[in-house]
Design a protein around this motif. Structure first.
Motif, short mmCIF file in Angstrom:
data_model
loop_
_atom_site.label_atom_id
_atom_site.label_comp_id
_atom_site.label_asym_id
_atom_site.label_seq_id
_atom_site.Cartn_x
_atom_site.Cartn_y
_atom_site.Cartn_z
N HIS A 13 43.08 52.62 29.69
CA HIS A 13 41.98 52.10 28.87
C HIS A 13 42.44 52.17 27.42
O HIS A 13 42.78 53.23 26.91
CB HIS A 13 40.74 52.98 29.07
N HIS A 22 39.23 55.43 22.52
CA HIS A 22 40.30 54.91 23.36
C HIS A 22 41.41 54.25 22.55
O HIS A 22 42.27 53.59 23.11
CB HIS A 22 39.73 53.90 24.36
N CYS A 48 40.54 47.73 30.34
CA CYS A 48 40.62 48.83 31.30
C CYS A 48 41.23 48.27 32.58
O CYS A 48 40.63 47.40 33.21
CB CYS A 48 39.25 49.45 31.57
#
Length: 82
Positions: A13, A22, A48
């Motif tokens: 991610h 992230h 992701c």
């Protein structure tokens, strides 16, 4: 192709927004490519791989803070170094 020992492993991610938890600046020092449903995309803001989605800007629309509005597209995601 780049040498695998000099590049960090691509995370599952990843986000290009530095405010996101992230975001990984070390990964962005290299050129990253995203293949979504078999086609390379150049406008991906977040992805992701395990959940199979990408977030891309929804045209030129922005929120009240000036950030682009993102839409989530589901499909097959592959991340790679160019």
């Amino acid at each position: 192709m780049t040498d695998a020992t000099s590049t960090p492993a691509l995370p599952d991610h990843l986000s290009s927004d530095p405010r996101s938890p992230h975001h990984n600046a070390a990964v962005f020092e290299h050129d990253i490519g995203i293949r979504f449903n078999g086609k390379e995309r150049f406008d991906v803001q977040e992805y992701c791989v395990s959940e199979g989605w990408v977030k891309v800007p929804a045209g030129k629309t922005v929120d009240r803070k000036g950030q682009p509005l993102l839409i989530k597209l589901k499909g097959t995601v592959e991340a790679f170094y160019r």
